[in-house]
Design a protein around this motif. Structure first.
Motif, mmCIF file in Angstrom:
data_model
loop_
_atom_site.group_PDB
_atom_site.id
_atom_site.type_symbol
_atom_site.label_atom_id
_atom_site.label_comp_id
_atom_site.label_asym_id
_atom_site.label_seq_id
_atom_site.Cartn_x
_atom_site.Cartn_y
_atom_site.Cartn_z
ATOM 1 N N ALA A 47 -8.648 37.816 -28.529
ATOM 2 C CA ALA A 47 -7.636 37.417 -27.542
ATOM 3 C C ALA A 47 -7.889 35.965 -27.147
ATOM 4 C CB ALA A 47 -7.685 38.333 -26.326
ATOM 5 N N CYS B 157 -7.199 34.846 -19.412
ATOM 6 C CA CYS B 157 -6.206 35.345 -20.359
ATOM 7 C C CYS B 157 -4.879 34.589 -20.184
ATOM 8 C CB CYS B 157 -5.996 36.846 -20.140
ATOM 9 S SG CYS B 157 -4.929 37.612 -21.381
ATOM 10 N N ALA C 219 -2.631 35.017 -25.557
ATOM 11 C CA ALA C 219 -3.729 35.973 -25.693
ATOM 12 C C ALA C 219 -3.304 37.365 -25.227
ATOM 13 C CB ALA C 219 -4.933 35.493 -24.896
ATOM 14 N N LEU D 40 -3.473 41.105 -27.211
ATOM 15 C CA LEU D 40 -4.033 42.342 -26.663
ATOM 16 C C LEU D 40 -3.006 43.470 -26.690
ATOM 17 C CD1 LEU D 40 -6.056 40.940 -23.624
ATOM 18 C CD2 LEU D 40 -6.951 41.778 -25.792
ATOM 19 N N PRO E 103 -9.599 38.603 -20.282
ATOM 20 C CA PRO E 103 -9.191 39.568 -21.313
ATOM 21 C C PRO E 103 -9.900 40.909 -21.193
ATOM 22 C CG PRO E 103 -9.538 37.398 -22.285
ATOM 23 C CD PRO E 103 -10.005 37.310 -20.872
ATOM 24 N N SER F 49 -7.916 44.431 -21.022
ATOM 25 C CA SER F 49 -8.227 45.496 -21.969
ATOM 26 C C SER F 49 -8.531 46.801 -21.247
ATOM 27 C CB SER F 49 -9.414 45.083 -22.846
ATOM 28 O OG SER F 49 -9.139 43.894 -23.546
#
Length: 519
Positions: free
Chosen positions: A207, A390, A394, A398, A430, A434
């Motif tokens: 990412a 992020c 990116a 994801l 990130p 996630s």
């Protein structure tokens, strides 16, 4: 038909009789000499050259034979009409194809055509040997044109050796090494303990901004193919990367992606287990080429802060009056650690760092401002990579990884546009994104996207409130500082007035005393 078979049998009998007469009249040495002369005459008029690559060279294995076998495993597989042998070496992750006995395969190099033939013949019963030999003699025969000999040799063999080394490295499982605790040795006498490295991170799943990833991949590709460049410029074949940024931004995943992209082993160096600069140098000497040497959280491992902020050095020890010996400082001995910044600098850029080739040094930190500038200069850390929060590109990577979301759904277009507006203000890592996607991956794409949007909004609003509170505290602090400055300016005036009053009172008392004395 019967007469045909009768004539054929008579002819075969005559040939057998002539062969017997020749063997009886001419000795074996003479026949071998004639055969050699005929072979030389044939080769003299032949447009081809032949080279044999045997399996063994005396009592040792032939390195070129193993390299040719690995090289042909990638060339012979797509060849039509070739009979192949299928093998899988130990500690390998893929199958290997090879030529079967007495089969051929064609190849080309620099526009010249070549032919390889695998020849297998039974070995004659040898006499006494200290080393057991295989029952068959194997060799590869290379056939090239005479006019291409200067062009192909030795460049073609160098190409085969390099290609075979690359195939061998990529077919085997990569290893992750860590230094033994307290500088101990393993069963093989090495200071590194290996385990299989099977991290699935790649640049496709990382990412990160796609343009930034493309720059890093291009730099890594130039480094791995830069043997001639580094030799021509007189530089050591090594490169340094500094990965810095907040926690959870993918620094460890970046290292795994670099290792999978290049096919390198990873050496995870724990500085807290290294007791001296000499031990650090020994660890460097025991690393292999085509490897990545990693020091994670370098600002937390040892004291490597800026030397300008360090205290002045202690004075030299003076001799003792009682016994004539020097009073040594026991501070370093009490700590039990003698690794220094100078030792780490020599580790990355000193003469000992040049005792290997094709190695990458990677340092990670969450606070780059704490590191000494000497550690960050070019030649030690050549490329500084900031692992930021992020971003929207990116975030799309994801969503593709966790939800297989390509952005082509019309019912989720509004949610995606809203996330694009809130992602920068949220400042989310990130790793946090996630985690949200993992928790809601069974709820469907749209519901998961809505939940993620709510998280982004909540984080952005919290940051705005925190920034407002911080601004108010700053204004209050500024007002207090102004009031203190005003009081400090007014206090000298009041002090002067009080001092003048005290002086006038003192003068009056002195006059009264003088008058009493006169009376």
């Amino acid at each position: 038909m019967r007469e045909y078979w009768t004539s054929l049998a008579s002819l075969m009998g005559a040939l057998a009789f002539l062969q017997g007469v020749l063997h009886a009249v001419f000795p074996a040495e003479l026949r071998a000499a004639v055969a050699r002369l005929l072979g030389r005459a044939t080769r003299a008029f032949s447009p081809y050259c032949y080279f044999d690559v045997t399996e063994t060279d005396g009592m040792s294995n032939n390195e070129i034979y193993d390299a040719v076998q690995l090289y042909l495993s990638s060339t012979a597989a797509p060849a039509s009409g070739a009979r192949l042998s299928l093998t899988r070496p130990h500690n390998a992750s893929s199958f290997t194809f090879g030529l079967a006995a007495s089969d051929r395969v064609a190849d080309s190099f620099l526009g010249a055509a070549v032919t390889w033939e695998h020849v297998v013949a039974p070995r004659q019963s040898p006499g006494f040997s200290w080393r057991p030999l295989p029952e068959e003699k194997r060799r590869f025969t290379l056939r090239i044109r005479r006019g291409d000999r200067e062009k192909l040799l030795p460049a073609y063999l160098d190409h085969i050796l390099a290609k075979a080394q690359d195939i061998k490295r990529r077919s085997q499982d990569r290893l992750l090494y860590t230094n033994a605790r307290g500088g101990g040795m393993d069963a093989r006498g090495l200071p590194w303990d290996p385990v299989p490295f099977k991290h699935p991170s790649t640049f496709d799943t990382l990412a990160m901004d796609p343009d930034r990833k493309a720059d890093i991949m291009a730099d890594l590709r130039d480094f791995s193919n830069g043997s001639a460049f580094y030799e021509r410029t007189g530089r050591a074949w090594k490169r340094g990367y500094l990965l810095y940024g907040p926690p959870g931004t993918g620094k460890s995943s970046m290292i795994a992606a670099m290792a999978n992209f290049l096919g390198y082993d990873v050496y995870d160096l724990e500085l807290t287990e290294v007791s001296s600069n000499a031990e650090l140098r020994k660890l460097l000497m025991k690393t292999t080429s085509k490897s990545i040497i990693v020091i994670e959280d370098i600002d937390c491992s040892v004291d490597l802060t800026n030397r300008a902020a360090m205290a002045q050095p202690a004075p030299k020890p003076r001799p003792s009056i009682t016994d004539g010996t020097a009073d040594h400082d026991t501070t370093g001995a009490a700590t039990g650690r003698s690794i220094t910044l100078s030792g780490l600098l020599n580790f990355t850029d000193g003469l000992w760092s040049c005792c290997g080739s094709e190695r990458i040094f990677v340092f990670t930190t969450n606070h780059v401002e704490k590191l000494d500038p000497a550690l960050l200069r070019s030649g030690r850390m050549d490329m500084h990579v900031f692992m930021s929060y992020c971003s929207f590109p990116a975030l799309k990577i994801l969503l593709k990884n966790y939800l297989c979301f390509q952005g082509d759904s019309d019912d989720c277009a509004d949610v995606v546009r809203a996330m694009e507006e809130w992602i920068e203000a949220a400042e989310i890592t990130p790793a946090d994104v996630s985690e949200v996607l993992i928790k809601n991956r069974r709820n469907g794409k749209k519901k998961t996207l809505v939940e993620l949007l709510e998280v982004l909004k909540a984080r952005a609003e919290k940051r705005q409130r925190d920034s407002g509170t911080a601004a108010a505290r700053k204004d209050a602090g500024d007002n207090e500082e102004e009031e203190e400055e005003k009081r400090a300016l007014e206090s000298p005036k009041e002090g002067k007035g009080q001092q003048a009053g005290k002086d006038s009172c003192q003068d009056g008392q002195d006059e009264e005393t003088d008058a009493k004395k006169q009376l």
